[in-house]
Design an enzyme around this catalytic site. Structure first.
Site, short mmCIF file in Angstrom:
data_model
loop_
_atom_site.label_atom_id
_atom_site.label_comp_id
_atom_site.label_asym_id
_atom_site.label_seq_id
_atom_site.Cartn_x
_atom_site.Cartn_y
_atom_site.Cartn_z
N ARG A 113 11.69 10.16 0.67
CA ARG A 113 10.41 9.50 0.44
C ARG A 113 9.71 9.33 1.78
NH1 ARG A 113 9.01 3.25 -0.52
NH2 ARG A 113 6.77 3.62 -0.57
N HIS B 35 0.45 3.95 2.47
CA HIS B 35 1.45 2.98 2.92
C HIS B 35 0.84 2.21 4.10
CE1 HIS B 35 6.06 2.20 3.13
NE2 HIS B 35 5.49 1.34 3.96
N GLU C 166 3.43 -1.18 -2.02
CA GLU C 166 3.31 -2.63 -1.89
C GLU C 166 1.88 -3.14 -1.76
OE1 GLU C 166 5.88 -3.85 1.31
OE2 GLU C 166 7.68 -3.40 0.16
N ASN D 55 10.77 -2.09 -4.33
CA ASN D 55 11.27 -2.34 -2.98
C ASN D 55 11.89 -3.73 -3.02
OD1 ASN D 55 9.92 0.01 -2.41
ND2 ASN D 55 8.35 -0.92 -1.12
N TYR E 175 14.39 -6.52 -1.11
CA TYR E 175 15.13 -6.91 0.09
C TYR E 175 15.86 -8.23 -0.06
CZ TYR E 175 12.93 -3.05 2.46
OH TYR E 175 12.56 -1.78 2.82
N GLU F 139 13.04 1.21 -2.00
CA GLU F 139 13.44 0.69 -0.68
C GLU F 139 14.49 -0.38 -0.86
OE1 GLU F 139 10.36 -0.79 1.92
OE2 GLU F 139 9.01 0.86 1.40
C1 FCB Z 1 8.70 -2.93 3.34
C2 FCB Z 1 7.73 -1.86 3.81
C3 FCB Z 1 8.37 -0.88 4.77
C4 FCB Z 1 9.28 -1.55 5.76
C5 FCB Z 1 10.28 -2.45 5.05
C6 FCB Z 1 11.26 -3.13 5.95
O1 FCB Z 1 8.01 -4.04 2.87
O2 FCB Z 1 7.26 -1.13 2.71
O3 FCB Z 1 7.33 -0.16 5.41
O4 FCB Z 1 8.53 -2.24 6.67
O5 FCB Z 1 9.56 -3.42 4.33
#
Ligand code: FCB
Length: 458
Positions: free
Chosen positions: A78, A123, A168, A295, A297, A354
């Site tokens: 990607r 992006h 995002e 995405n 985290y 992500e």
């Molecule tokens: C996400 C973004 C990516 C990167 C990661 C850590 O929010 O899409 O570009 O910065 O965080």
């Protein structure tokens, strides 16, 4: 003996990156400036004044980088396309052929190495020329995004079968137009809300433009930053605070895309600030997509905080959790999120676009990078992804953020998310221990869980 965690045979394994974070060559071969060029050149906006002028020089080292991908056995790459490399002033009247050629070569080389290209069209790096007119706070920019998507899809659509429109939209709107931490560095709630709406409109227009330009069956989706939201306590106030954040962070984009309407509680909160909607906007935004990119985290634990202007709430850092340099590490959250998305929105497919963590790592004397916390993070999240698949969620793949250490926006080069270490002095690439681990996961289509890292008991 620990059980082997295996994945469906057609599960895709890959990595993600984005143009501004890796390419460099910010003003080469006819590229126009983007808002991130402008922002990072402005003193004080990024850690150490770091910029993406050179980044990790992927624009020149793309062939070598594809060989690294091949050595890891990656199935999907990607990447994002820099809008101002293709259309230097953002407008379809001036196409920069050299820009298109770069992505054309990249796609051919990926395919020649049996790696599926997965481009994201936007992006964060809007052409500066469009920002000068008002950027994504304007309806025209949504239309220009549709034009741009069509141009790129006409060039690559015969070989690229899977696309992402926008990365995002909420982060771009909030960090770029409300907190001002990201480009274009604005702090205006009304602008931020318009930017959400017009990105979503641009997304819908792009889905339609890609489909009509591609000329063969293709799959189109969007990458959303979604999270599981947890109230800090069971008090009425904290439950209410969690509902508001869920509305703003998750449902504000999911509802219009999947249900064709903004949530009622969002309208109650900020409806008056929405730009004038035209008939048909929500129909375009909810053009069916083939897959949802998520995405993920961390989770968000929210408590009511009456002193905070407007929203009257705040995130907290739960005690006893472990943390990366940026967030709480909470693998169970990806399971909760996947189940919730499946139940509430039924996307036909979900791709983890992500997931990963920054590790403050460096080369040891033997030129190895022992980033065991990163391995533990991926393993723990993949176990949760596997559990979600077992529960019936159609998760089709997992992409690590990121292939290589790169420019982490306002944090500059301080955060190292890569499976591959990049020496910032000479840009040499060294596969980390996490990269070696991921290679074995891909070749075995799974792994036997191990403990790689135990939090020190202080
Ligand atoms: C996400 C973004 C990516 C990167 C990661 C850590 O929010 O899409 O570009 O910065 O965080």
């Amino acid at each position: 003996m620990t059980d082997f965690i295996s994945f469906p045979t057609d599960f895709t394994w890959g990595v993600a990156s984005s143009a501004y974070q890796v390419e460099g060559a910010w003003n080469e071969d006819g590229k126009g400036p983007s808002i991130w060029d402008t922002f990072s050149h402005h003193p004080g906006k990024t850690y150490h004044g770091d910029t993406g002028d050179v980044a990790i020089d992927h624009y020149h080292r793309w062939k070598e980088d594809i060989q690294v991908m091949k050595s890891l056995g990656l199935k999907t790459y990607r990447f994002s396309i820099s809008w101002s490399r293709i259309l230097p002033d953002g407008l379809p009247s001036h196409i920069n052929q050299q820009g298109l050629d770069f992505y054309n070569r990249l796609v051919d080389e990926l395919l020649a190495n049996s790696i599926q290209p997965l481009p994201t069209l936007f992006h964060y790096d809007l052409p500066q020329a469009l920002q000068d007119q008002g950027g994504f706070s304007l309806r025209e920019t949504a239309c220009r995004f549709g034009d741009y998507a069509g141009i790129v899809a006409r060039k690559l659509g015969d070989r690229v079968s899977k696309w992402l429109t926008i990365n995002e939209p909420m982060v771009f709107a909030a960090n770029g137009h409300l907190s001002g931490e990201h480009a274009p560095g604005l702090k205006d709630i009304q602008v931020a809300i318009s930017v959400v709406h017009y990105q979503l409109l641009g997304h819908g227009l792009a889905v339609q433009a890609i489909r009509s330009a591609a000329g063969c069956p293709i799959s189109v989706g969007i990458a959303l930053n979604l999270t599981s939201i947890v109230p800090a306590s069971s008090s009425q106030e904290d439950l209410e605070a969690a509902r508001i954040i869920d509305c703003m962070q998750n449902r504000a984009t999911l509802d219009p895309i999947f249900l064709g309407k903004y949530p009622d509680d969002l309208m109650g909160l900020v409806g008056l600030l929405l730009p004038p909607m035209e008939q048909g906007d929500l129909k375009i935004i909810s053009t069916p997509i083939d897959f949802l990119g998520i995405n993920y985290y961390s989770r968000a634990v929210i408590k009511s905080e009456p002193g905070v202007p407007f929203i009257e709430l705040a995130p907290i850092r739960p005690q006893g959790s472990s943390y990366s340099q940026m967030w709480e590490i909470y693998p169970r959250g990806i399971y909760d999120l996947l189940i919730r998305l499946h139940c509430d929105y039924h996307p036909p497919q979900i791709l983890v676009t992500e997931n990963g963590m920054p590790v403050a790592d460096d080369l040891d004397f033997d030129v190895k990078v022992r980033d065991v916390r990163g391995i533990q993070y991926m393993q723990d999240h993949l176990i949760q992804v596997r559990n979600a698949i077992d529960a019936g969620v159609p998760v089709t793949g997992y992409l690590v953020w990121s292939l290589m250490d790169n420019f982490e926006w306002a944090f500059g080069y301080r955060m190292r998310f890569g499976l591959v270490y990049v020496d910032l002095d000479n840009l040499q690439r060294v596969v980390k221990m996490s990269g070696e681990w991921y290679r074995r996961v891909i070749s075995g289509n799974g792994f036997s869980p191990k403990t790689f890292y135990i939090e020190p008991d202080l």
